[in-house]
Design a protein around this motif. Structure first.
Motif, short mmCIF file in Angstrom:
data_model
loop_
_atom_site.label_atom_id
_atom_site.label_comp_id
_atom_site.label_asym_id
_atom_site.label_seq_id
_atom_site.Cartn_x
_atom_site.Cartn_y
_atom_site.Cartn_z
N SER A 288 47.36 29.77 48.92
CA SER A 288 48.28 30.87 49.23
C SER A 288 49.32 30.99 48.13
O SER A 288 49.87 29.99 47.66
CB SER A 288 48.98 30.62 50.57
OG SER A 288 49.98 31.59 50.80
N VAL A 289 49.59 32.22 47.72
CA VAL A 289 50.59 32.45 46.66
C VAL A 289 51.96 32.78 47.24
O VAL A 289 52.90 33.00 46.49
CB VAL A 289 50.13 33.59 45.73
CG1 VAL A 289 48.82 33.25 45.06
CG2 VAL A 289 50.01 34.91 46.49
N VAL A 290 52.07 32.84 48.56
CA VAL A 290 53.32 33.23 49.21
C VAL A 290 54.51 32.36 48.77
O VAL A 290 55.60 32.87 48.50
CB VAL A 290 53.17 33.20 50.74
CG1 VAL A 290 54.52 33.44 51.42
CG2 VAL A 290 52.17 34.26 51.19
N PRO A 291 54.34 31.01 48.68
CA PRO A 291 55.51 30.20 48.30
C PRO A 291 56.02 30.48 46.88
O PRO A 291 57.21 30.27 46.62
CB PRO A 291 54.98 28.76 48.40
CG PRO A 291 53.81 28.84 49.32
CD PRO A 291 53.19 30.17 49.04
N LEU A 292 55.14 30.95 45.99
CA LEU A 292 55.54 31.10 44.58
C LEU A 292 56.71 32.07 44.39
O LEU A 292 57.71 31.71 43.76
CB LEU A 292 54.34 31.53 43.74
CG LEU A 292 53.39 30.42 43.30
CD1 LEU A 292 52.26 31.01 42.47
CD2 LEU A 292 54.13 29.35 42.52
N ILE A 294 58.90 33.03 46.45
CA ILE A 294 60.08 32.50 47.14
C ILE A 294 60.74 31.42 46.28
O ILE A 294 61.97 31.43 46.07
CB ILE A 294 59.68 31.93 48.52
CG1 ILE A 294 59.14 33.03 49.41
CG2 ILE A 294 60.90 31.25 49.17
CD1 ILE A 294 58.63 32.55 50.74
N ILE A 295 59.94 30.49 45.77
CA ILE A 295 60.47 29.40 44.95
C ILE A 295 61.07 29.95 43.66
O ILE A 295 62.19 29.59 43.27
CB ILE A 295 59.36 28.37 44.65
CG1 ILE A 295 58.92 27.67 45.93
CG2 ILE A 295 59.85 27.34 43.63
CD1 ILE A 295 57.70 26.80 45.75
N LEU A 296 60.34 30.83 43.00
CA LEU A 296 60.82 31.37 41.72
C LEU A 296 62.06 32.23 41.92
O LEU A 296 62.97 32.24 41.08
CB LEU A 296 59.70 32.17 41.04
CG LEU A 296 58.48 31.35 40.59
CD1 LEU A 296 57.41 32.27 40.04
CD2 LEU A 296 58.87 30.30 39.58
N GLY A 297 62.08 32.98 43.03
CA GLY A 297 63.27 33.78 43.33
C GLY A 297 64.49 32.91 43.57
O GLY A 297 65.59 33.23 43.12
N ALA A 298 64.29 31.81 44.28
CA ALA A 298 65.39 30.88 44.55
C ALA A 298 65.90 30.25 43.25
O ALA A 298 67.13 30.12 43.05
CB ALA A 298 64.94 29.79 45.52
N ILE A 299 64.99 29.90 42.37
CA ILE A 299 65.39 29.31 41.08
C ILE A 299 66.18 30.33 40.26
O ILE A 299 67.19 30.01 39.63
CB ILE A 299 64.15 28.84 40.30
CG1 ILE A 299 63.49 27.66 41.03
CG2 ILE A 299 64.54 28.43 38.88
CD1 ILE A 299 62.18 27.23 40.41
N THR A 300 65.71 31.57 40.25
CA THR A 300 66.39 32.62 39.49
C THR A 300 67.80 32.87 40.02
O THR A 300 68.75 33.07 39.26
CB THR A 300 65.59 33.93 39.54
OG1 THR A 300 64.26 33.69 39.06
CG2 THR A 300 66.25 35.02 38.71
N THR A 301 67.92 32.85 41.33
CA THR A 301 69.23 33.04 41.95
C THR A 301 70.20 31.94 41.56
O THR A 301 71.36 32.17 41.26
CB THR A 301 69.10 33.10 43.47
OG1 THR A 301 68.20 34.15 43.84
CG2 THR A 301 70.46 33.36 44.12
#
Length: 301
Positions: A288-292, A294-301
């Motif tokens: 599943s690519v769903v976590p990607l 979310i994780i990358l968005g959190a890192i960017t934030t």
């Protein structure tokens, strides 16, 4: 029934690579010299800064127009037209002495970039199969990142009152190569109307996705999935082009030398190269690519 591949793999790799290397340089090369451009034309930094917002607007407009055009004219003819638009914009822009025609030519070249950015992945799917298709997509994403990385570096090699003209104009050379290569590709593909599934009409997508749209045949704007993807890619693009357009100016305003600011933007683009190489490999191993995002968005934030 899929169409036979008409383009040799070597030519396809070169066409994809030379195009991808031009998809960011025309934009990222402007950021380090945006102050010089504003000073040369006698406009404010905010007025010159409008130039950095053009990629987002052009991508939005061409996102709606490129697919219908390609379905009518063919993928390769449309990519040739995009290459010509990019060539015209880059070739003439350094010789302009006023802001308005410079702005118009920037719109032209960014529109050419947008066409290639949207249609090149579809062209890869149409003209390659299996492992070759994966390799071409890896080439595309890696060279796309490289384009953003090397674009700002042209500002390091020129000085004087005309430095910005040379820093922008030098990128016409690889675009000339791109245009010639696509003319050769077109001689082999002719009018390559995309196959069904490679680039379906929006209405076809709506009808084929009852889960995403409870009203078959309705607008994609009624699809929660489509809206979520629209917002996701819109926010991602806004962040990317804000960095690409303003990072050097922000650093220079804080006392950093222009050469160092250019290198900082190039370094940022270098991470895109790493991501472009690793991401296809990573996606092929995930259930599943769903976590990607979310994780990358959190890192960017």
């Amino acid at each position: 029934m899929s169409k036979a591949v008409k383009v040799g793999f070597g030519l396809a790799v070169f066409a994809v690579a030379i195009t991808a290397i031009n998809l960011r340089a025309g934009v990222s090369s402007l950021a380090p010299v945006i102050g010089q451009v504003a000073e040369s034309f006698g406009v404010s930094s905010s007025t010159a800064g409008i130039l950095t917002s053009l990629p987002g607007f052009c991508f939005a407009i061409m996102g709606w127009l490129a697919v219908p055009i390609a379905r009518r004219l063919g993928l390769s003819p449309t990519l040739v037209a995009g290459s010509v638009a990019l060539l015209v914009g880059l070739a003439i822009r350094p010789f302009i002495d006023s802001y308005l025609p410079f702005f118009v030519l920037t719109v032209v070249l960014v529109a050419g970039i947008a066409v290639a950015n949207i249609l090149l992945p579809a062209w890869v799917k149409e003209h390659s199969r299996g492992t070759n298709q994966v390799r071409l997509m890896m080439t595309y994403t890696a060279m796309l990142g490289a384009s953003g990385a090397i674009g700002p570096l042209s500002a390091l090699f020129f000085s004087g009152s005309s430095a910005w003209r040379w820093a922008l104009g030098v990128w016409v050379v690889p675009v000339i190569v791109q245009t010639i290569v696509w003319a050769i590709v077109l001689s082999k593909t002719k009018r390559d109307i995309p196959s069904t599934g490679v680039m379906p009409d929006p209405d076809e997508l709506a009808e084929a996705s009852p889960k995403a749209n409870s009203n078959p045949g309705g607008s994609l704007l009624k699809s929660p999935t489509a809206i979520a993807m629209l917002l996701f890619f819109g926010i991602q693009s806004a962040g990317a082009y804000a960095q690409m357009g303003w990072l050097p100016a922000i650093l220079v305003e804080d006392g950093v030398r222009e050469s160092t600011a250019s290198i900082a933007l190039a370094l940022l683009g270098g991470f895109n190269v790493i991501g472009g190489v690793l991401m296809p490999w990573l996606l092929s191993r995930l259930n599943s690519v769903v976590p990607l995002p979310i994780i990358l968005g959190a890192i960017t934030t």
